[in-house]
Scaffold this motif. Structure first.
Motif, mmCIF file in Angstrom:
data_model
loop_
_atom_site.group_PDB
_atom_site.id
_atom_site.type_symbol
_atom_site.label_atom_id
_atom_site.label_comp_id
_atom_site.label_asym_id
_atom_site.label_seq_id
_atom_site.Cartn_x
_atom_site.Cartn_y
_atom_site.Cartn_z
ATOM 1 N N THR A 3 -2.392 4.877 91.181
ATOM 2 C CA THR A 3 -2.156 5.708 92.364
ATOM 3 C C THR A 3 -2.558 5.007 93.653
ATOM 4 O OG1 THR A 3 -4.320 6.736 92.126
ATOM 5 C CG2 THR A 3 -2.420 7.845 91.077
ATOM 6 N N SER A 4 -2.957 3.740 93.547
ATOM 7 C CA SER A 4 -3.314 2.991 94.753
ATOM 8 C C SER A 4 -2.878 1.542 94.598
ATOM 9 C CB SER A 4 -4.822 3.059 94.992
ATOM 10 O OG SER A 4 -5.517 2.468 93.924
ATOM 11 N N ILE A 5 -2.791 0.856 95.729
ATOM 12 C CA ILE A 5 -2.440 -0.557 95.679
ATOM 13 C C ILE A 5 -3.692 -1.392 95.457
ATOM 14 C CG2 ILE A 5 -0.425 -0.243 97.165
ATOM 15 C CD1 ILE A 5 -2.107 -1.489 99.445
ATOM 16 N N ARG A 6 -3.515 -2.566 94.957
ATOM 17 C CA ARG A 6 -4.619 -3.507 94.812
ATOM 18 C C ARG A 6 -4.478 -4.539 95.917
ATOM 19 N NH1 ARG A 6 -5.607 -8.427 92.994
ATOM 20 N NH2 ARG A 6 -7.620 -8.892 92.082
ATOM 21 N N THR A 7 -5.467 -4.645 96.752
ATOM 22 C CA THR A 7 -5.397 -5.608 97.849
ATOM 23 C C THR A 7 -6.188 -6.859 97.502
ATOM 24 O OG1 THR A 7 -7.291 -4.621 98.967
ATOM 25 C CG2 THR A 7 -5.110 -3.798 99.569
ATOM 26 N N THR A 8 -5.749 -7.973 98.037
ATOM 27 C CA THR A 8 -6.441 -9.232 97.800
ATOM 28 C C THR A 8 -7.153 -9.736 99.047
ATOM 29 O OG1 THR A 8 -4.447 -10.477 98.324
ATOM 30 C CG2 THR A 8 -4.819 -9.903 96.000
#
Length: 130
Positions: A3-8
């Motif tokens: 339900t969320s993005i994974r940021t780098t």
């Protein structure tokens, strides 16, 4: 499905008239360093020192017709600002001013837990006590 993005990488980008100058201000203020590319001199990253990781960076982006926000009230509103947490505002204040910040005449904190400053391009930011 998540339900969320994974940021780098987390970057807060600031529009300004001179990317290199504003990046140098934030590098001095935070004790960080700048990184830029000859291919895009209008974008300069401000990143932590070697070996220090915060998961956060600041980028300064040249905008030819930049107009600084007129905080707290004015025709050009503040859209966002940085809150920089410090152990002591009294100790951080002269460091911020020596780096090029200006203490804003409007200080809405009744208990003194934060102070409002302007960076050299006119963006408000706050020094907040932990």
């Amino acid at each position: 499905m998540s339900t969320s993005i994974r940021t780098t990488r987390h970057v807060y980008a600031l529009d300004c008239p001179d990317a290199a100058a504003l990046a140098q201000f934030y590098a001095r203020l935070l004790g960080w360093r700048t990184s830029s590319s000859e291919d895009d001199p209008g974008w300069v990253d401000v990143i932590p020192r070697e070996g220090e990781s915060t998961g956060f960076a600041i980028a300064c982006q040249r905008v030819p017709d930049h107009r600084a926000p007129d905080w707290p009230d004015g025709p050009i509103p503040q859209q966002a600002h940085l809150d920089l947490y410090v152990d002591s505002i009294a100790e951080a204040d002269p460091v911020a001013e020596a780096a090029g910040a200006t203490r804003h005449p409007v200080q809405p904190s009744e208990d003194g837990t934060f102070a409002v400053f302007l960076d050299p391009a006119g963006h408000p930011f706050c020094l907040c006590e932990n």
